[in-house]
Motif scaffolding. Structure first.
Motif, PDB file in Angstrom:
ATOM      1  N   TYR A   1       0.867  -1.185   0.000  1.00 26.64           N
ATOM      2  CA  TYR A   1       0.000   0.000   0.000  1.00 26.64           C
ATOM      3  C   TYR A   1       0.900   1.230   0.000  1.00 26.64           C
ATOM      4  O   TYR A   1       1.618   1.493   0.967  1.00 26.64           O
ATOM      5  CB  TYR A   1      -0.897  -0.009   1.243  1.00 26.64           C
TER       6      TYR A   1
ATOM      7  N   SER B   1       0.865   4.933   0.200  1.00 28.43           N
ATOM      8  CA  SER B   1      -0.115   5.932   0.625  1.00 28.43           C
ATOM      9  C   SER B   1       0.051   7.246  -0.129  1.00 28.43           C
ATOM     10  O   SER B   1       1.137   7.825  -0.162  1.00 28.43           O
ATOM     11  CB  SER B   1       0.030   6.176   2.135  1.00 28.43           C
TER      12      SER B   1
ATOM     13  N   GLY C   1      -2.260  10.473   0.304  1.00 30.49           N
ATOM     14  CA  GLY C   1      -3.425  10.907   1.056  1.00 30.49           C
ATOM     15  C   GLY C   1      -3.949  12.267   0.641  1.00 30.49           C
ATOM     16  O   GLY C   1      -3.348  12.980  -0.152  1.00 30.49           O
TER      17      GLY C   1
ATOM     18  N   LYS D   1      -6.090   7.608   0.577  1.00 36.30           N
ATOM     19  CA  LYS D   1      -6.345   7.858   2.010  1.00 36.30           C
ATOM     20  C   LYS D   1      -6.958   9.248   2.133  1.00 36.30           C
ATOM     21  O   LYS D   1      -6.543  10.159   1.423  1.00 36.30           O
ATOM     22  CB  LYS D   1      -5.050   7.780   2.828  1.00 36.30           C
TER      23      LYS D   1
ATOM     24  N   GLU E   1      -8.552   4.677   2.238  1.00 34.66           N
ATOM     25  CA  GLU E   1      -8.498   4.531   3.687  1.00 34.66           C
ATOM     26  C   GLU E   1      -9.116   5.759   4.360  1.00 34.66           C
ATOM     27  O   GLU E   1      -8.935   6.887   3.891  1.00 34.66           O
ATOM     28  CB  GLU E   1      -7.044   4.379   4.160  1.00 34.66           C
TER      29      GLU E   1
ATOM     30  N   ASP F   1      -8.749   7.911   7.366  1.00 37.03           N
ATOM     31  CA  ASP F   1      -7.850   8.270   8.467  1.00 37.03           C
ATOM     32  C   ASP F   1      -8.642   9.192   9.393  1.00 37.03           C
ATOM     33  O   ASP F   1      -8.655  10.411   9.235  1.00 37.03           O
ATOM     34  CB  ASP F   1      -6.619   8.965   7.884  1.00 37.03           C
TER      35      ASP F   1
ATOM     36  N   VAL G   1       4.509   9.474   7.476  1.00 39.05           N
ATOM     37  CA  VAL G   1       3.429   9.988   6.635  1.00 39.05           C
ATOM     38  C   VAL G   1       3.322  11.490   6.879  1.00 39.05           C
ATOM     39  O   VAL G   1       2.990  11.926   7.984  1.00 39.05           O
ATOM     40  CB  VAL G   1       2.088   9.292   6.961  1.00 39.05           C
TER      41      VAL G   1
ATOM     42  N   TYR H   1       5.621   9.050   2.859  1.00 34.82           N
ATOM     43  CA  TYR H   1       4.342   9.176   2.165  1.00 34.82           C
ATOM     44  C   TYR H   1       3.745  10.536   2.465  1.00 34.82           C
ATOM     45  O   TYR H   1       3.739  10.970   3.621  1.00 34.82           O
ATOM     46  CB  TYR H   1       3.411   8.039   2.585  1.00 34.82           C
TER      47      TYR H   1
END
Lengths: 509, 509
Positions: free
Chosen positions: B113, B115, B117, B145, B221, B223, B341, B376
């Motif tokens: 995965y 990410s 976002g 995300k 996703e 979050d 992240v 990420y």
């Protein structure tokens, strides 16, 4: 050549005495020549120098108007030469040498000097056409300082021969490329050199002088790079006595030019066989031989010199981070307690290395960041486009091809409007850089806030109650200043959602 | 409402048991409800929850296919509810919850995965039209995300009422502006609120669930930001027992959704009356109540949390420097030893603050920097243009107006081609950022070098002799990948003198 000198010389001009002298043996090393100039304020003693063809010269920069007498003596001649002359008013535009004024600079006559520099390392050695083109560009007022070398340069884009060499002898053949697998290709002495490091080539130095004078006539300081590592001829690998002879010759010839700055080196830390003791010795020669106390700096590649050394008048810096450089100026000021000049903040260009391929926008952004943080930035340009034919301003001078110079001139015009010696950084918000006049305590009556790569649609100001400010929106790229009215207290200024904008506030009550 | 549950549920889907129960007193606090689900791999016990109107629910996410039995008991009912169901194959596109894989992530089925976002803090609470528009944009595959809040938000551009509130009660009146001279205007409880912090409004949580599910169906996703400071209602100033009740309710309701991540807070350090002990207590509630071990992070404003805490699965970071953020990712990896992240690296936009007015180019540049350094990044958008009518993606979702999303999707496609778990930073040159597959030792067989704001006309590579590489020139902005042939050893690749370029090298022998 007969004994000659002019009856007058302007204040801060070059007064030169020309004398015949002994030319047998090696006139560069075998004879002494010293000149003392005496005016109402006292005496100055300098070294004269051999200029070839049996001619000796001594130069002097009068610091005051009025009557001077002089005496030249030494083993170069059995005659002692004396005379007198009158120092007249300075030529228009000559404000005298640049001096340090706290974190800033001013000419000797007190006029503030806001440095906007450029670099063209070996422009004097590219032939007359390029020299004239360079001067034509400098005549447009983009910059008021130019860094260039005394020695020729060997590097990428610099494999051709210079128009002259500083020494008598024969150069190695021009290489056709640089073999990157061999570190000596960039920093080593190539095969085939044959130089006499005790015999200068006066024509080479005359050309440098011509260029110092020419840029000075345009109001541009000549930040002379006396040593540098980009060399295939061995000029960066001479012995200490040869280095010292070179330094003394350089000072004897160039010190009388009001616009000279001494940059001991470009990227001193790449001159691998020079020690800190060597650099300190060169500095002591300058202190001993330059009576005019021209500005002194030394520039690094990766390891900054100890700029707290007393002989260093200003910090000459190269960015040491790919992302931040101008943003660190206010820290450097605190660290070193001297004017900070970012002589290398990468070049507007498109060549392969990151040091030479930033945009004009990024160049101008770095200038504004640096200026509002109370420092001074330097331009350079490496636009490798077909019509350039491998000749890039950064090294060769010639035509400018980038977008930043006009914007730098615009910035300089604004800097010249600063009340007082210069700007200093004041934290006004976390997302802008703000400059106020040096020494401001309490509410600022003059303030420029800059937003860099951000593009606000408005900005809000919280100014002290009871103070009225004329507000201007400055487009640093499109070079416009727009009146935004008079405001006080808490107010919001509409902004055009563009990058590279600033707001200036000037108290009007 | 009758007792009901489906006969089957897909693996990693939500299996839900619905039961009648007691509604006198305060069903949110007065009764207990616990559910145990037993399959071939063992048992899982979770809290059920009151969903209003006399209805109780218990949810479960089956981690394996096969037969399960369950039993629900507690004081909520005099009946003990039992049953069984079959967990079938997962729905297409459901790879299970995201797990940590060293410095990277993978879905539970092993699929890496990568990410990419975005943030739209309170998009579920803006009305159906905005919700649908947001889902339409997410359906384009720009991001995998999205960060959003459970509580509504009070802030600039967020003065209007949300479509629902999490508690039973009455909100204060909508303010018409924020008085910046009063710090309480942003972070204080306004006059006129009347809430029962022991009675949830199930409709509010149902809306959040609907949005969690909807983005999950798009492969995105959720979050979830469970707490945040931008509040005029007092939700950020509840007592510890009220906070704990909220956390347990949130977990009981949301944990069975495979795509949930727990973000304990947005800007935890601005919740001034919460202590580190409070955050650690919330974390212990998650550890105790979430049997699926969803990812756990906590996001700061100016002071990063101690991301070495064992309960933190990944570093959720906000830039803490105006100029550098993505450039620090490789340092954060070393510092924290976890996936990094960058959930907030400023927003593509034009609003007044620097956090919300970077260009699309700068946004994409930060994504590439971050990605090639083994982290990420997260997108956000604050384009205040007339047609937006004050609704900005950053908070409200709705239509995207910026230039970065398509480029982020292009980057994601390239990241998905990484051999192995993800990328890590390798220093290849001083003026580029280079990513190689995580764990690469010795010569890299896969490498992406990125030049950011530089615009090289060529780049030279010194690769190990004897290895052949397919070379591609990637235009990260124009989203093209151009074959540059197969090369080995020392070679030069022509580049287009443009910003935001990269080169990918893939070993072919």
């Amino acid at each position: 050549m007969n004994y000659s000198y002019p009856a007058t010389a302007p204040r801060w001009g070059v007064f030169e005495v020309t004398m015949p002298g002994k030319s047998d043996g090696n006139p560069f090393t075998d004879y002494t020549i010293t000149a003392t100039f005496t005016g109402k304020e006292g005496s100055v003693t300098v070294d004269g120098f051999y200029d070839g063809d049996g001619v000796y010269k001594a130069r002097f920069m009068p610091s005051y108007e009025g009557e001077y007498t002089f005496k030249v003596s030494g083993s170069f001649s059995d005659t002692e030469y004396t005379g007198s002359f009158t120092a007249t008013a300075p030529e228009k535009g000559n404000h005298g040498p640049v001096r340090v004024n706290g974190y800033h600079f001013a000419y000797e006559d007190g006029t503030p000097y806001f440095s906007v520099g450029t670099t063209a390392y070996v422009w004097p050695l590219q032939g007359e056409e390029m020299v004239q083109k360079t001067l034509e560009e400098l005549g447009k007022g983009y910059f008021n300082k130019i860094r260039f070398c005394v020695f020729p340069k060997h590097y990428i884009y610099n494999l051709h021969e210079p128009t002259s060499y500083p020494y008598v002898g024969t150069p190695c053949p021009s290489p056709t490329n640089i073999d990157y697998s061999n570190p000596a290709a960039l920093f080593g002495v190539h095969e085939g050199n044959d130089w006499d490091f005790y015999r200068f080539n006066p024509a080479h130095f005359q050309q440098i002088e011509r260029c110092i004078k020419a840029v000075g006539d345009l109001g541009v300081e000549a930040d002379l790079i006396v040593m540098h590592p980009y060399d295939r001829w061995g000029f960066s690998h001479m012995k200490p006595d040869q280095d010292d002879l070179y330094w003394k010759y350089v000072i004897a010839r160039f010190a009388a030019y009001h616009n000279v700055w001494w940059s001991l080196a470009n990227e001193y830390d790449l001159l691998r066989d020079k020690t800190i003791a060597d650099w300190e010795r060169y500095a002591s020669i300058i202190l001993d031989k330059d009576p005019y106390k021209h500005l002194r700096g030394i520039h690094h590649c990766t390891t900054p010199y100890d700029h707290t050394r007393p002989w260093i008048t200003h910090v000459s810096y190269q960015r040491i981070d790919l992302y931040k450089c101008a943003e660190l100026v206010d820290q450097y000021r605190i660290q070193y307690g001297k004017p900070v000049v970012l002589d290398e903040i990468a070049y507007e260009g498109n060549i392969d290395s990151g040091w030479g391929n930033i945009t004009g926008q990024e160049m101008v952004r770095r200038f504004w960041e640096c200026s509002l943080r109370g420092g001074y930035a330097g331009h350079g340009e490496t636009m490798d486009v077909p019509e350039a034919n491998g000749k890039l301003w950064w090294s060769h001078g010639g035509p400018l091809r980038g977008e930043s110079p006009a914007r730098i001139r615009f910035l300089h015009k604004i800097l010249c409007e600063t009340p007082g010696a210069g700007l200093m950084y004041r934290q006004m918000s976390w997302d802008s850089v703000c400059g106020v006049p040096e020494g401001t305590r309490g509410p600022a009556r003059y303030m420029i806030e800059y937003y860099g790569f951000g593009r606000p649609n408005k900005r809000t100001f919280r100014m002290p109650q009871g103070m009225k400010f004329k507000v201007e929106v400055i487009d640093t790229w499109d070079m416009t200043i727009t009146d935004a009215g008079v405001h006080e207290g808490f107010f919001t200024i509409p902004m055009p959602s563009k990058q590279y904008m600033a707001v200036r506030l000037i108290a009007v009550d």
